[in-house]
Design an enzyme around this catalytic site. Sequence first.
Site, PDB file in Angstrom:
ATOM      1  N   CYS A  31       0.865  -1.294   0.110  1.00 51.29           N
ATOM      2  CA  CYS A  31       0.172  -0.159   0.013  1.00 51.29           C
ATOM      3  C   CYS A  31       0.903   1.177  -0.037  1.00 51.29           C
ATOM      4  CB  CYS A  31      -0.894   0.148   1.268  1.00 51.29           C
ATOM      5  SG  CYS A  31      -1.324  -1.328   1.919  1.00 51.29           S
ATOM      6  N   TYR A 169      -5.428 -13.637  -4.169  1.00 49.12           N
ATOM      7  CA  TYR A 169      -4.738 -13.030  -2.868  1.00 49.12           C
ATOM      8  C   TYR A 169      -5.053 -13.604  -1.624  1.00 49.12           C
ATOM      9  CZ  TYR A 169      -3.268  -9.093   0.447  1.00 49.12           C
ATOM     10  OH  TYR A 169      -2.458  -8.454   1.532  1.00 49.12           O
ATOM     11  N   HIS A 172      -2.324 -12.004   4.561  1.00 48.85           N
ATOM     12  CA  HIS A 172      -2.862 -11.269   5.502  1.00 48.85           C
ATOM     13  C   HIS A 172      -4.327 -11.263   6.008  1.00 48.85           C
ATOM     14  CE1 HIS A 172       0.665  -9.325   3.024  1.00 48.85           C
ATOM     15  NE2 HIS A 172       0.984  -9.506   4.243  1.00 48.85           N
ATOM     16  N   ASP A 264       4.515 -10.445   8.913  1.00 46.47           N
ATOM     17  CA  ASP A 264       5.085 -10.251   7.547  1.00 46.47           C
ATOM     18  C   ASP A 264       6.115  -9.116   7.533  1.00 46.47           C
ATOM     19  OD1 ASP A 264       5.602 -10.675   4.924  1.00 46.47           O
ATOM     20  OD2 ASP A 264       3.846  -9.428   4.154  1.00 46.47           O
ATOM     21  N   ARG A 296      12.781  -8.164   3.708  1.00 44.14           N
ATOM     22  CA  ARG A 296      13.501  -6.990   3.871  1.00 44.14           C
ATOM     23  C   ARG A 296      15.121  -7.123   3.272  1.00 44.14           C
ATOM     24  NH1 ARG A 296      15.513  -4.106   7.975  1.00 44.14           N
ATOM     25  NH2 ARG A 296      15.388  -5.590   9.403  1.00 44.14           N
TER      26      ARG A 296
HETATM   27  C1  LIG Z   1       3.622   0.065   3.513  1.00 45.35           C
HETATM   28  C2  LIG Z   1       3.289  -1.265   3.353  1.00 45.35           C
HETATM   29  C3  LIG Z   1       2.084  -1.665   2.826  1.00 45.35           C
HETATM   30  C4  LIG Z   1       1.823  -2.924   2.356  1.00 45.35           C
HETATM   31  N1  LIG Z   1       0.611  -3.068   1.711  1.00 45.35           N
HETATM   32  C5  LIG Z   1       0.359  -4.382   1.326  1.00 45.35           C
HETATM   33  C6  LIG Z   1      -0.720  -4.621   0.673  1.00 45.35           C
HETATM   34  O1  LIG Z   1      -1.572  -3.761   0.014  1.00 45.35           O
HETATM   35  N2  LIG Z   1      -0.702  -6.066   0.121  1.00 45.35           N
HETATM   36  C7  LIG Z   1      -0.094  -7.092   0.129  1.00 45.35           C
HETATM   37  O2  LIG Z   1      -0.161  -8.149   0.007  1.00 45.35           O
HETATM   38  N3  LIG Z   1       1.241  -6.719   1.128  1.00 45.35           N
HETATM   39  C8  LIG Z   1       1.421  -5.374   1.546  1.00 45.35           C
HETATM   40  N4  LIG Z   1       2.349  -5.267   2.276  1.00 45.35           N
HETATM   41  C9  LIG Z   1       3.315  -6.343   2.809  1.00 45.35           C
HETATM   42  C10 LIG Z   1       4.571  -6.359   1.784  1.00 45.35           C
HETATM   43  O3  LIG Z   1       4.134  -6.874   0.610  1.00 45.35           O
HETATM   44  C11 LIG Z   1       5.469  -7.402   2.147  1.00 45.35           C
HETATM   45  O4  LIG Z   1       4.928  -8.852   2.372  1.00 45.35           O
HETATM   46  C12 LIG Z   1       6.247  -7.083   3.466  1.00 45.35           C
HETATM   47  O5  LIG Z   1       6.312  -5.890   3.903  1.00 45.35           O
HETATM   48  C13 LIG Z   1       7.569  -7.933   3.889  1.00 45.35           C
HETATM   49  O6  LIG Z   1       8.128  -7.737   2.955  1.00 45.35           O
HETATM   50  P1  LIG Z   1       9.650  -6.490   2.995  1.00 45.35           P
HETATM   51  O7  LIG Z   1      10.200  -7.091   4.219  1.00 45.35           O
HETATM   52  O8  LIG Z   1      10.310  -6.607   1.786  1.00 45.35           O
HETATM   53  O9  LIG Z   1       8.993  -5.302   3.537  1.00 45.35           O
HETATM   54  C14 LIG Z   1       2.691  -3.831   2.742  1.00 45.35           C
HETATM   55  C15 LIG Z   1       3.939  -3.549   3.330  1.00 45.35           C
HETATM   56  C16 LIG Z   1       4.161  -2.432   3.459  1.00 45.35           C
HETATM   57  C17 LIG Z   1       5.804  -2.027   4.004  1.00 45.35           C
END
Ligand SMILES: Cc1cc2nc3c(=O)[nH]c(=O)nc-3n(C[C@H](O)[C@H](O)[C@H](O)COP(=O)(O)O)c2cc1C
Length: 689
Positions: A31, A169, A172, A264, A296
């Site tokens: 998001c 999807y 979550h 997550d 991350r």
């Molecule tokens: C600001 C933000 C918004 C997110 N919104 C969504 C979303 O809309 N749909 C989704 O599947 N995951 C969403 N996520 C989760 C991310 O896709 C991801 O799975 C999670 O942040 C872990 O990955 P990372 O360690 O690379 O951040 C969001 C993550 C962040 C940081």
Amino acid sequence: MARDPRYDVLFEPVKIGPVTARNRFYQVPHCSGMGYTRPQTLHRMREINAEGGWAVVCTEYCSIHPSASDDPYPQCTLWDEDDVRTLGDMVEKVHRHGALAGVELWYGGYSTGNTMTREVGLAPNSMPVWHGPVQTQAMDKSDIRTLRRWHRDAALRAKRAGFDIVYVYAAHGYLPAQFLSPVHNTRTDEYGGSFENRARLIRELLADTKDAVGGDCAVAFRFAVDNLDEQVGITCDGDGRALVQHLAEVPDLWDVNIANFSADARTSRFAKEAAQEQYVAFVKTITTKPVVGVGRFTSPDTMVGQIRRGILDMIGAARPSIADPFLPKKIEEGRLDDIRECIGCNMCIWSNGHVVPLACTQNPTRGEEWRRDWHPERVATRHADERVLVVGAGPAGLEAARTLGLRGYRVALAEAGLELGGRVIREARLPGLAEWARVRDYRLQQIGKMPNVEVFRDSRLGPEHILEFGFEHVCIATGASWRRDGRGRSSFAPITGWQRQGVVTVDEVMDDAAAIEGPVVVYDDDHFYMGGVIAEKLRGLGHDVLFVTTAGQVSPEAQRTLDQGRIQAQLQRLGIEVLVSHNVVAFDENGVTLAYVYGGPSVTRACATLVPVTSREPDEALYQTLMVNEDRLRKAGIRSVRRIGDCAAPGLIIAAIFAGHRYGRELGSNDSEAARDRVVLGARRKEAS
Ligand SMILES: Cc1cc2nc3c(=O)[nH]c(=O)nc-3n(C[C@H](O)[C@H](O)[C@H](O)COP(=O)(O)O)c2cc1C
Ligand code: SF4
């Protein structure tokens, strides 16, 4: 610089069903705080990611029907042809840079009360929604058929918008995941009960989506293989694994993670890089389809390890792509020391939670790409051959010096102490916050390459020095100090007895806590992360710690960084006693006097040391003294004096970085106004059908 051949594997193309990604870098759905309400801001942001080298750039969750509306949280929507046109603009911008565009079709189920659209939400059962006193409608067979039609129609719209990848999807905790869960699905028909029955809707949605768009678009499946800290009955050695076996070759791509959102996207305080590997590693042993996962990822060596060891085929990233949209390009060009690594603070999620465009501690341009026309890698050249003195090398001063240096100004950065980084470095020494030091490290790395930026340590400047130097511009970034007197948002009046020995400031705890005596009371009226980490540090030194907060729970603001629950559990685990909804009103030889915020008799608790975590005092004396006599400034050749960051208005590190960046960008420019992404009257109104 050439790419290190060790990283070649990251730049191999990957076939995803009918489409091919140019490399293995995958910006997973996330998001933005923009969604359908701020499309220009959003699409420019996604375009920057494509320009930065990500092979796939996805939307956030994209609602398929008004009965799944997350407002006021701005999601994307694919409800009608207007949405097709709007999202088509994002696709076009992403394609411009050779990336694939993905869209995550979403239906909330129990997650949404639909307060904006006032539609009844559908879910496996009739149960309360996540927020608000509203229940869902249990789906009957015709509702399930209707939902499948909505999903299929949205997939077709996605194809018309030009998307290359269309998601189903089930992560979550949203509707397809709810159907799979033996806890959230208590149906007794063919969509409930046995594993096959609970998996039926997911299988059908995948088949429908493939049937609708399969020849042209890849069908991706986002699936949380393990629920970690939620009791929903999905684990990576139970039904999570079973579902991967059940549908192994059905989607064109598996995008796997863990649910819920807070597990997550854990902060660096609670999870390090690649923390999901232990849960998702099995997926590639079951399917031949490409697998993308998250964790991350900021280190190219870790990324290569994930590929070589057969854990993932594509490196998924949300936060690392926010902190550095040019991460792939920098690896490709052998510029590893230019990577702006995510620090895992979750301020991006915090801004989304405040329903405003995404912002990032490390990347001050995030969310500002369209409205301020800020590019993460480019700045305008200096307006004149002038010199700037930056006083204070905390986050604001460092970022101001970096940005000014990039613009070509001659910059002197003066720091009173020996160490650079200011509050960032002191806070990074608190329990769990070590990665925050990356805020300093990145900036020092960059400044170190700039011959036009000189750094002076151990240089406490007074007004007379500044007048003597005669730099054309002076930027005061001297920070702020935590208050000793306990004044804060709950009480503008000081705590009675605050001058006594035994009252210790947060800064003193950070600098040297050795002499502190217990029992300790940490009094938190700040409501964010600081109270908890200070309590944890003091507990780590062996003291009995009582955590008193004016809020109804520990660190409520940390709900927006997703770690409130973990912080509260951590205090409990460490044996720190918590007392919520209390003010500290007095401190004397008997201890602290505590008043319940809703009234009633006060209580006294033993306390040798009281640490008020309440508010901060700007360290603005230098600025104020300089400004007393503006004539003197003019005579010294000084054209502008500005205070920025905490010394202007104490705030968060993200605000200090933003202030420093903004100062650096806007020096010599009259253009400080941000464009507004808004509905303009006169736009076409939808015809009644
Ligand atoms: C600001 C933000 C918004 C997110 N919104 C969504 C979303 O809309 N749909 C989704 O599947 N995951 C969403 N996520 C989760 C991310 O896709 C991801 O799975 C999670 O942040 C872990 O990955 P990372 O360690 O690379 O951040 C969001 C993550 C962040 C940081
Ligand atoms: S705000 Fe923090 S967690 Fe989010 S991307 Fe930026 S540095 Fe990472």
